[in-house]
Design an enzyme around this catalytic site. Structure first.
Site, mmCIF file in Angstrom:
data_model
loop_
_atom_site.group_PDB
_atom_site.id
_atom_site.type_symbol
_atom_site.label_atom_id
_atom_site.label_comp_id
_atom_site.label_asym_id
_atom_site.label_seq_id
_atom_site.Cartn_x
_atom_site.Cartn_y
_atom_site.Cartn_z
ATOM 1 N N GLY A 55 3.227 5.649 -3.081
ATOM 2 C CA GLY A 55 4.375 6.486 -3.796
ATOM 3 C C GLY A 55 4.343 6.543 -5.159
ATOM 4 O O GLY A 55 4.743 7.523 -5.808
ATOM 5 N N THR B 120 1.028 -1.273 0.015
ATOM 6 C CA THR B 120 -0.173 0.057 -0.059
ATOM 7 C C THR B 120 0.772 1.152 -0.165
ATOM 8 O O THR B 120 0.741 2.126 -0.803
ATOM 9 C CB THR B 120 -1.004 -0.106 1.262
ATOM 10 O OG1 THR B 120 -1.718 -1.172 1.281
ATOM 11 C CG2 THR B 120 -1.831 0.948 1.188
ATOM 12 N N ASP B 121 1.998 1.058 0.738
ATOM 13 C CA ASP B 121 2.858 2.437 0.743
ATOM 14 C C ASP B 121 3.462 2.582 -0.615
ATOM 15 O O ASP B 121 3.584 3.548 -1.086
ATOM 16 C CB ASP B 121 3.949 2.202 1.812
ATOM 17 C CG ASP B 121 3.736 2.491 3.189
ATOM 18 O OD1 ASP B 121 2.822 3.356 3.341
ATOM 19 O OD2 ASP B 121 4.277 2.125 4.122
ATOM 20 N N LEU B 122 4.170 1.548 -1.276
ATOM 21 C CA LEU B 122 4.505 1.563 -2.613
ATOM 22 C C LEU B 122 3.787 2.065 -3.569
ATOM 23 O O LEU B 122 3.959 2.957 -4.175
ATOM 24 C CB LEU B 122 5.385 0.331 -2.689
ATOM 25 C CG LEU B 122 6.319 -0.254 -1.888
ATOM 26 C CD1 LEU B 122 6.796 -1.746 -2.568
ATOM 27 C CD2 LEU B 122 7.346 0.376 -1.834
#
Length: 431
Positions: free
Chosen positions: A207, A202-204
């Site tokens: 980003g 989810t972070d990636l």
């Protein structure tokens, strides 16, 4: 910088589109065209994963990324070890997200520290931050504060839940957004407990969304000459990433469930146990299934009335999968790779990290690259996964040590004198 060009032509009476195009051409006539973002300066006020991943991609594409860090501690990922690299204090976590950046340590709680950021913003194109919405506004560093100082600035905020809604002030991490956004509900063994992905997907993904949004913002500025605020958040990204699973629910009311490595709508499409691990096979068409059966020396399976179409294979999933498992478990991953070579269906072994990085294909394409770090020595990183026919992106510099470039940036960009810099150090405004 585009900002500099805009300021150099304030009295020219042409439309914003022509101003922007003139600026765009002027900047790119002076720089190396091999890097799409050569000449673009980014102020990076991000920490942890989503923000640093976004700005690292911009840095790979040639942008000058100035990472603004807290004196004394810096990005929290600098402390997220072990493992540490070559017995130093440099964490593998920080290294994987911060190449092609300069580290500048500034105390943003002080007025003199904020003044430094204001001056840098005037000479920059993009600012990226991932504070809880409202926090930077309280500090005098919100978008409205910069809009008057640097109207050309693309200001991108990355947060857990965005600036609106009842969760706007709630801190957000990858696993929380993955939990609330339905990802953990559909990930894990069938009938078992929910599982998070092995990396912060989810972070990636956030980003990546942010990086694309910034690129679009820069492109739009070539038409309007104006900057803007962009908001990206983990929860919205996660829900958007549900793709067909989300569409199934929205349009048919079908609730999702966990399937392990299997696919709800395609059979066979999962990892099968072998003599020495697991091997993943997918057949997205009836012809691919026939090819698989031929490679397995079981053409009778393709001719079986229960398995002739994907719809029938889904209906008789358990019987077919049990049969395939009894066949595939008789050989090793390497043996199946040789047997399936040249097949029309996708397949591949479930590799350990050692097997992944030792893979001959991965080695031949040069994905892993070495960098010489000033403290940790040789550092290995996974380079950009995208290739351009004309230049594009590259790994140029190692992740910076804390405050490594403070003096250089203040001298070269803001033209601070040695005395000014020393005075700021004595006051603990910079490091």
């Amino acid at each position: 910088m585009l900002a500099t060009v805009y300021k150099s032509i304030p009295h020219v009476k042409i439309t914003p589109l022509k101003i922007a195009n003139s600026a765009f051409k002027s900047i790119h006539s002076q720089c190396d065209r091999n890097y799409p973002l050569e000449g673009v300066r980014v102020l990076d006020l991000t920490r942890i994963v989503a923000g640093p991943y976004c700005t690292m991609i911009l840095g790979d594409l040639g942008a000058e990324v100035i990472k603004i860090e807290r004196p004394g501690s810096g990005d929290e990922a600098r402390k997220w070890g072990p493992p540490f690299i070559n017995t130093t204090t440099e964490t593998a976590y920080f290294v994987c997200l911060n190449r092609n950046k300069k580290s500048v340590c500034v105390d943003l709680k002080s007025q003199k520290g904020r003044d430094i950021l204001y001056k840098l913003a005037e000479k920059s194109d993009v600012l990226v931050e991932n504070y809880v919405p409202g926090k930077l506004d309280e500090m005098g560093l919100g978008y409205e504060h910069f809009k008057g100082i640097a109207p050309h600035l693309i200001y991108c905020s990355i947060s857990g839940f965005g600036p609106d809604g009842p969760y706007r002030n709630k801190p957000g991490y990858d696993v929380i957004a993955a939990s609330m956004g339905g990802f953990l509900h559909i990930t894990g063994p069938q009938g078992g407990e929910p599982c998070k992905a092995g990396v912060a997907m989810t972070d990636l993904s956030t980003g990546l969304y942010a990086h694309g949004a910034i690129m679009a913002g820069l492109f739009q500025r070539t038409k309007t000459g104006k900057g803007q605020k962009i908001d990206c958040n983990l929860l919205s990204t996660q829900i958007a990433s549900l793709i067909n699973i989300g569409s199934n629910y929205l349009n048919t009311g079908k609730e999702a469930s966990r399937w392990g490595t299997a696919h709800e709508s395609i059979v066979p499409y999962e990892a099968f146990p072998t003599k020495d691990g697991y091997y993943t096979i997918g057949t997205g068409s009836d012809l691919q299934f026939q090819d698989l059966c031929g490679k397995l020396k079981r053409p009778d399976l393709a001719e079986n009335e229960k398995f002739k179409t994907n719809q029938l294979r889904v209906k008789h999933r358990i019987e077919l999968i049990n049969t395939l498992r009894s066949i595939i478990v008789t050989k090793t991953k390497k043996e199946w790779s040789e047997i399936f070579e040249g097949g029309s269906f996708p397949s591949g072994p479930v590799n350990s990290l050692k097997e992944t990085f030792d893979d001959p294909h991965v080695k031949e394409i040069g994905l892993v690259q070495n960098l010489e770090h000033p403290v940790a020595g040789t550092v290995r990183v996974v380079g950009p996964p995208v290739k351009y026919s004309d230049g594009g992106n590259s790994v140029r510099s190692p992740p910076p040590t804390l405050g490594q470039h403070t003096k250089d940036v203040l001298e070269t960009i803001l033209k601070y004198s040695t005395k000014q810099i020393n005075d700021l150090k004595k006051e603990n405004i910079i490091q």
